[in-house]
Write a protein that holds these residues in place. Structure first.
Motif, PDB file in Angstrom:
ATOM      1  N   ILE A 102     -38.541  -0.537 -52.691  1.00  0.00           N
ATOM      2  CA  ILE A 102     -37.468  -1.546 -52.693  1.00  0.00           C
ATOM      3  C   ILE A 102     -36.140  -0.864 -52.366  1.00  0.00           C
ATOM      4  CG2 ILE A 102     -36.135  -3.120 -54.162  1.00  0.00           C
ATOM      5  CD1 ILE A 102     -38.662  -4.485 -53.925  1.00  0.00           C
ATOM      6  N   ALA A 103     -35.925   0.299 -52.959  1.00  0.00           N
ATOM      7  CA  ALA A 103     -34.671   1.025 -52.721  1.00  0.00           C
ATOM      8  C   ALA A 103     -34.548   1.397 -51.240  1.00  0.00           C
ATOM      9  CB  ALA A 103     -34.617   2.285 -53.592  1.00  0.00           C
ATOM     10  N   LYS A 104     -35.668   1.845 -50.639  1.00  0.00           N
ATOM     11  CA  LYS A 104     -35.652   2.196 -49.211  1.00  0.00           C
ATOM     12  C   LYS A 104     -35.267   0.988 -48.360  1.00  0.00           C
ATOM     13  CE  LYS A 104     -39.333   5.234 -48.460  1.00  0.00           C
ATOM     14  NZ  LYS A 104     -40.672   5.411 -47.885  1.00  0.00           N
ATOM     15  N   ASP A 105     -35.781  -0.180 -48.750  1.00  0.00           N
ATOM     16  CA  ASP A 105     -35.514  -1.402 -47.984  1.00  0.00           C
ATOM     17  C   ASP A 105     -34.104  -1.937 -48.203  1.00  0.00           C
ATOM     18  OD1 ASP A 105     -37.931  -1.586 -46.711  1.00  0.00           O
ATOM     19  OD2 ASP A 105     -38.834  -2.954 -48.176  1.00  0.00           O
ATOM     20  N   LEU A 106     -33.597  -1.800 -49.412  1.00  0.00           N
ATOM     21  CA  LEU A 106     -32.397  -2.564 -49.767  1.00  0.00           C
ATOM     22  C   LEU A 106     -31.126  -1.758 -50.040  1.00  0.00           C
ATOM     23  CD1 LEU A 106     -33.842  -5.348 -52.100  1.00  0.00           C
ATOM     24  CD2 LEU A 106     -33.605  -5.338 -49.612  1.00  0.00           C
ATOM     25  N   ASP A 107     -31.272  -0.486 -50.338  1.00  0.00           N
ATOM     26  CA  ASP A 107     -30.087   0.253 -50.775  1.00  0.00           C
ATOM     27  C   ASP A 107     -28.959   0.272 -49.743  1.00  0.00           C
ATOM     28  OD1 ASP A 107     -31.016   0.663 -53.257  1.00  0.00           O
ATOM     29  OD2 ASP A 107     -31.241   2.844 -53.118  1.00  0.00           O
ATOM     30  N   HIS A 108     -29.320   0.193 -48.456  1.00  0.00           N
ATOM     31  CA  HIS A 108     -28.276   0.221 -47.437  1.00  0.00           C
ATOM     32  C   HIS A 108     -27.635  -1.148 -47.189  1.00  0.00           C
ATOM     33  CE1 HIS A 108     -32.019  -0.826 -45.442  1.00  0.00           C
ATOM     34  NE2 HIS A 108     -31.309  -1.387 -44.497  1.00  0.00           N
ATOM     35  N   ILE A 109     -28.213  -2.208 -47.774  1.00  0.00           N
ATOM     36  CA  ILE A 109     -27.634  -3.536 -47.506  1.00  0.00           C
ATOM     37  C   ILE A 109     -26.652  -4.008 -48.575  1.00  0.00           C
ATOM     38  CG2 ILE A 109     -28.321  -5.658 -46.333  1.00  0.00           C
ATOM     39  CD1 ILE A 109     -31.109  -5.248 -46.951  1.00  0.00           C
ATOM     40  N   GLY A 110     -26.727  -3.438 -49.768  1.00  0.00           N
ATOM     41  CA  GLY A 110     -25.847  -3.914 -50.833  1.00  0.00           C
ATOM     42  C   GLY A 110     -26.454  -5.104 -51.542  1.00  0.00           C
ATOM     43  N   PRO A 111     -25.673  -5.783 -52.382  1.00  0.00           N
ATOM     44  CA  PRO A 111     -26.200  -6.882 -53.202  1.00  0.00           C
ATOM     45  C   PRO A 111     -26.855  -7.978 -52.354  1.00  0.00           C
ATOM     46  CG  PRO A 111     -23.975  -6.345 -53.848  1.00  0.00           C
ATOM     47  CD  PRO A 111     -24.246  -5.588 -52.581  1.00  0.00           C
ATOM     48  N   ILE A 112     -27.889  -8.581 -52.925  1.00  0.00           N
ATOM     49  CA  ILE A 112     -28.672  -9.590 -52.221  1.00  0.00           C
ATOM     50  C   ILE A 112     -28.166 -10.981 -52.557  1.00  0.00           C
ATOM     51  CG2 ILE A 112     -31.015 -10.507 -51.955  1.00  0.00           C
ATOM     52  CD1 ILE A 112     -30.565  -7.530 -51.133  1.00  0.00           C
ATOM     53  N   ASP A 113     -28.144 -11.842 -51.543  1.00  0.00           N
ATOM     54  CA  ASP A 113     -27.840 -13.253 -51.761  1.00  0.00           C
ATOM     55  C   ASP A 113     -29.157 -13.977 -51.975  1.00  0.00           C
ATOM     56  OD1 ASP A 113     -27.119 -15.864 -51.715  1.00  0.00           O
ATOM     57  OD2 ASP A 113     -26.360 -15.865 -49.647  1.00  0.00           O
ATOM     58  N   ILE A 114     -29.437 -14.390 -53.245  1.00  0.00           N
ATOM     59  CA  ILE A 114     -30.744 -15.016 -53.493  1.00  0.00           C
ATOM     60  C   ILE A 114     -30.848 -16.397 -52.867  1.00  0.00           C
ATOM     61  CG2 ILE A 114     -31.533 -13.821 -55.580  1.00  0.00           C
ATOM     62  CD1 ILE A 114     -30.589 -16.298 -57.146  1.00  0.00           C
ATOM     63  N   PHE A 115     -29.732 -16.925 -52.354  1.00  0.00           N
ATOM     64  CA  PHE A 115     -29.809 -18.226 -51.690  1.00  0.00           C
ATOM     65  C   PHE A 115     -30.099 -18.069 -50.196  1.00  0.00           C
ATOM     66  CE2 PHE A 115     -27.187 -18.917 -55.477  1.00  0.00           C
ATOM     67  CZ  PHE A 115     -28.006 -19.839 -56.116  1.00  0.00           C
ATOM     68  N   ASP A 116     -30.193 -16.833 -49.738  1.00  0.00           N
ATOM     69  CA  ASP A 116     -30.605 -16.576 -48.357  1.00  0.00           C
ATOM     70  C   ASP A 116     -32.130 -16.667 -48.297  1.00  0.00           C
ATOM     71  OD1 ASP A 116     -31.244 -15.665 -45.868  1.00  0.00           O
ATOM     72  OD2 ASP A 116     -29.827 -13.978 -45.907  1.00  0.00           O
ATOM     73  N   GLU A 117     -32.605 -17.912 -48.072  1.00  0.00           N
ATOM     74  CA  GLU A 117     -34.038 -18.183 -48.167  1.00  0.00           C
ATOM     75  C   GLU A 117     -34.870 -17.369 -47.193  1.00  0.00           C
ATOM     76  OE1 GLU A 117     -35.821 -22.179 -48.161  1.00  0.00           O
ATOM     77  OE2 GLU A 117     -34.052 -22.771 -49.335  1.00  0.00           O
TER      78      GLU A 117
END
Ligand SMILES: [Zn+2]
Length: 174
Positions: A130-145
């Motif tokens: 998960i860290a590999k996938d997301l760490d470079h994007i910053g906080p996630i918008d859970i409404f981004d379906e």
């Protein structure tokens, strides 16, 4: 009584290491089999997700084959968690409405369920991947379906399980 997060993290890390899992989706069925479990897919009552049975000869996971594939994968991971963490019962039956509370509880059975769910989330959505996938994007918008749906597909988990996991790992801004 708190759940044993550190122990569970260590067990999951050793499995990921042992079976050289470096990208999602995690092959949970194959891991469970290599750990010595038999898996039976069969239609069960609609309010059951699965069970684990063990005696001296064998350990068998039953999976309700009428449920969605992502749910079946979660069930296998959950039962594998019981197998590795809870050696006290010969038979554990899991109902669909397993409480997903993450707080502490004093009831032994509640703690076992919370631990098995935590184990399943750690295994199916490993924090390092998960860290590999997301760490470079910053906080996630859970409404981004679209984003959530695609990420859930990538890990072969339900969007509900994914959102709970992302929240637990602190990726969702409040
Ligand atoms: Zn359970």
């Amino acid at each position: 009584m708190p759940i044993r997060k550190k122990l569970i993290g260590r067990i999951v890390d050793s499995l990921l290491d042992k079976y050289v899992i470096r990208k999602p989706p995690v092959a949970v069925e194959s891991i469970a089999k290599k750990q010595g479990l038999q898996i039976r897919f069969q239609p069960l009552e609609s309010n059951l997700s699965g069970f684990i049975f063990r005696d001296k000869q064998a350990a068998i996971i039953g999976v309700n084959s009428t449920q969605a594939k992502v749910r079946q994968r979660f069930t296998i991971a959950h039962e594998l968690g019981h197998f590795l963490l809870h050696q006290n019962d010969n038979l554990l039956v899991d109902r669909v409405l397993v409480k997903l509370r993450s707080g502490s509880s004093n009831k032994e059975t509640d703690i076992q369920e919370i631990e098995a769910n935590y184990f399943a989330a750690e295994l199916l959505m490993p924090r390092c991947l998960i860290a590999k996938d997301l760490d470079h994007i910053g906080p996630i918008d859970i409404f981004d379906e679209d984003f959530i749906t695609n990420l859930a597909k990538r890990y072969d988990v339900s969007t509900q399980a994914l959102v709970l996991r992302l929240n637990g790992l602190g990726y969702i801004e409040h």
